[in-house]
Scaffold this motif. Structure first.
Motif, PDB file in Angstrom:
ATOM      1  N   ALA A   1       1.046  -1.386   0.113  1.00 39.54           N
ATOM      2  CA  ALA A   1      -0.031   0.001  -0.088  1.00 39.54           C
ATOM      3  C   ALA A   1       0.919   1.329  -0.038  1.00 39.54           C
ATOM      4  O   ALA A   1       0.327   2.220  -0.372  1.00 39.54           O
TER       5      ALA A   1
ATOM      6  N   MET B   1      -0.585   4.175  -3.708  1.00 42.90           N
ATOM      7  CA  MET B   1      -1.859   4.613  -3.113  1.00 42.90           C
ATOM      8  C   MET B   1      -1.770   5.404  -2.162  1.00 42.90           C
ATOM      9  O   MET B   1      -2.178   6.498  -1.981  1.00 42.90           O
TER      10      MET B   1
ATOM     11  N   ARG C   1      -0.121   8.986  -2.789  1.00 46.15           N
ATOM     12  CA  ARG C   1      -1.242   9.882  -3.308  1.00 46.15           C
ATOM     13  C   ARG C   1      -2.079  10.512  -2.411  1.00 46.15           C
ATOM     14  O   ARG C   1      -2.848  11.585  -2.493  1.00 46.15           O
TER      15      ARG C   1
ATOM     16  N   THR D   1      -9.083  -1.853  -2.509  1.00 46.01           N
ATOM     17  CA  THR D   1      -8.532  -2.198  -3.714  1.00 46.01           C
ATOM     18  C   THR D   1      -7.990  -3.735  -3.874  1.00 46.01           C
ATOM     19  O   THR D   1      -7.708  -4.165  -2.789  1.00 46.01           O
TER      20      THR D   1
ATOM     21  N   ASP E   1      -5.364  -6.256  -4.652  1.00 42.72           N
ATOM     22  CA  ASP E   1      -3.775  -6.311  -4.287  1.00 42.72           C
ATOM     23  C   ASP E   1      -3.089  -7.596  -4.897  1.00 42.72           C
ATOM     24  O   ASP E   1      -2.237  -8.301  -4.401  1.00 42.72           O
TER      25      ASP E   1
ATOM     26  N   HIS F   1      -0.963  -3.621  -9.224  1.00 39.17           N
ATOM     27  CA  HIS F   1      -1.020  -2.310  -9.301  1.00 39.17           C
ATOM     28  C   HIS F   1       0.400  -1.755  -9.239  1.00 39.17           C
ATOM     29  O   HIS F   1       0.453  -0.281  -9.582  1.00 39.17           O
TER      30      HIS F   1
ATOM     31  N   ALA G   1      -7.616   7.661  -3.661  1.00 42.95           N
ATOM     32  CA  ALA G   1      -6.370   7.366  -4.465  1.00 42.95           C
ATOM     33  C   ALA G   1      -6.497   5.943  -4.816  1.00 42.95           C
ATOM     34  O   ALA G   1      -5.801   5.380  -5.645  1.00 42.95           O
ATOM     35  N   ALA G   2      -7.181   5.047  -3.873  1.00 45.65           N
ATOM     36  CA  ALA G   2      -7.218   3.431  -4.338  1.00 45.65           C
ATOM     37  C   ALA G   2      -8.232   3.358  -5.953  1.00 45.65           C
ATOM     38  O   ALA G   2      -7.700   2.606  -6.589  1.00 45.65           O
TER      39      ALA G   2
ATOM     40  N   GLN H   1      -5.825   4.170  -8.762  1.00 46.95           N
ATOM     41  CA  GLN H   1      -4.644   3.442  -9.025  1.00 46.95           C
ATOM     42  C   GLN H   1      -4.656   2.481 -10.233  1.00 46.95           C
ATOM     43  O   GLN H   1      -5.361   1.992 -10.814  1.00 46.95           O
TER      44      GLN H   1
END
Length: 300
Positions: A103, A107, A110, A164, A166, A246, A293-294, A297
């Motif tokens: 993370a 993410m 940001r 999000t 991952d 990501h 932010a997620a 991404q």
């Protein structure tokens, strides 16, 4: 001799305005008081500082030198006052955010950029933390938010929401051993030299915990502390790597394959401790920025 800052500000104003009357007006002094202060300044300096004429005043060479130094002194004073003032009042709020290593790639930075710009009175203390440690901290009320891996965070009574995907992928040089492949098992990946994160990194520890016991012993050609560096090394053909999808840098010449093991499918959750009242305004705002932010991404 000792100089009074008010006298220095007055003298600067007089020189810049070209008139004792106008200078006095600028610093909110009466003309008699301003004239007396300028004369006292010249007396203490032991040299004439102003040339007085019908159309106003202008500095002597000594006065011009004084003006240059006054500007430096006042600038330094302003910086000093600003530095001290930053400690005079506590921030409106201070938040603690615990996040897994992946993370921290993209993410969370940001989210911090936009949140801290919009909330100058709020401090955010971010710590990288493995999901089990984050869960314990949230349950004990030691953090406001945590970004955690779903399968290790559920069932503990936390308040969670999906943040999000991952999931892990395999990356390597675009013209290397991954050419023509769309998916590999971890056992296949482990047969090749790898580049990866350092042994203490949360993502590295998570992979080693879930990898099949019968998988070959992994050879790491090098380990580093940053996913961006891992991607760059893989793109250079140093070795294969396992990274969150990501985290793959679209600007690099990389081949990307799915990691087909079930444990490679991961999701990150935004979590907080059991509800004991409303979330603070600052904490709620931070959550908004993390969600944003997620959503932004990039995924390759």
């Amino acid at each position: 001799m000792r100089y009074d800052l008010d006298d220095l500000r007055l003298f600067l104003a007089v020189v810049e305005e070209g008139s004792i009357t106008a200078g006095a007006r600028r610093v909110h002094l009466s003309l008699p008081s301003a004239s007396a202060r300028v004369r006292a300044l010249e007396h203490h300096a032991g040299v004439g500082l102003l040339v007085r004429g019908r159309r106003g005043v202008h500095p002597t060479p000594a006065g011009a030198a004084l003006v240059r130094h006054i500007r430096e002194v006042l600038a330094q004073t302003a910086r000093l006052e600003g530095a001290v003032a930053s400690y005079a009042t506590s921030p409106a709020s201070s938040l603690k955010l615990l996040v897994g290593g992946s993370a921290m790639h993209g993410m969370v930075p940001r989210a911090l950029v936009t949140f801290l710009q919009e909330h100058p009175g709020v401090d955010v203390h971010v710590t990288e933390s493995r999901t089990p440690d984050t869960v314990r901290a949230l349950l004990d009320g030691e953090a406001d938010w945590g970004v955690v891996v779903e399968d290790e965070a559920l069932g503990h009574g936390l308040v969670t929401e999906l943040l999000t995907d991952d999931s892990l992928v395999v990356i390597g040089h675009s013209g290397g051993v991954l050419a023509g492949r769309t998916a590999l098992s971890y056992s296949e990946v482990a047969e090749h030299p790898l580049v990866g994160l350092t042994a203490g990194a949360s993502l590295r520890r998570w992979i080693e915990k879930h990898a099949a016991p019968q998988a070959p012993l992994v050879r790491y050609r090098t380990t580093v502390g940053d996913l961006s560096v891992v991607c760059a090394l893989a793109a250079a053909g140093v070795g294969l790597a396992l990274v969150p999808r990501h985290a793959v840098d679209a600007s690099l010449a990389l081949a990307v394959c799915a990691l087909e093991d079930p444990w490679a499918r991961r999701r990150q959750l935004l979590a907080r401790g059991p509800a004991r009242g409303p979330v603070s305004e600052a904490a709620a705002a931070l959550a908004v920025h993390l969600r944003g932010a997620a959503a932004r991404q990039p995924v390759r």
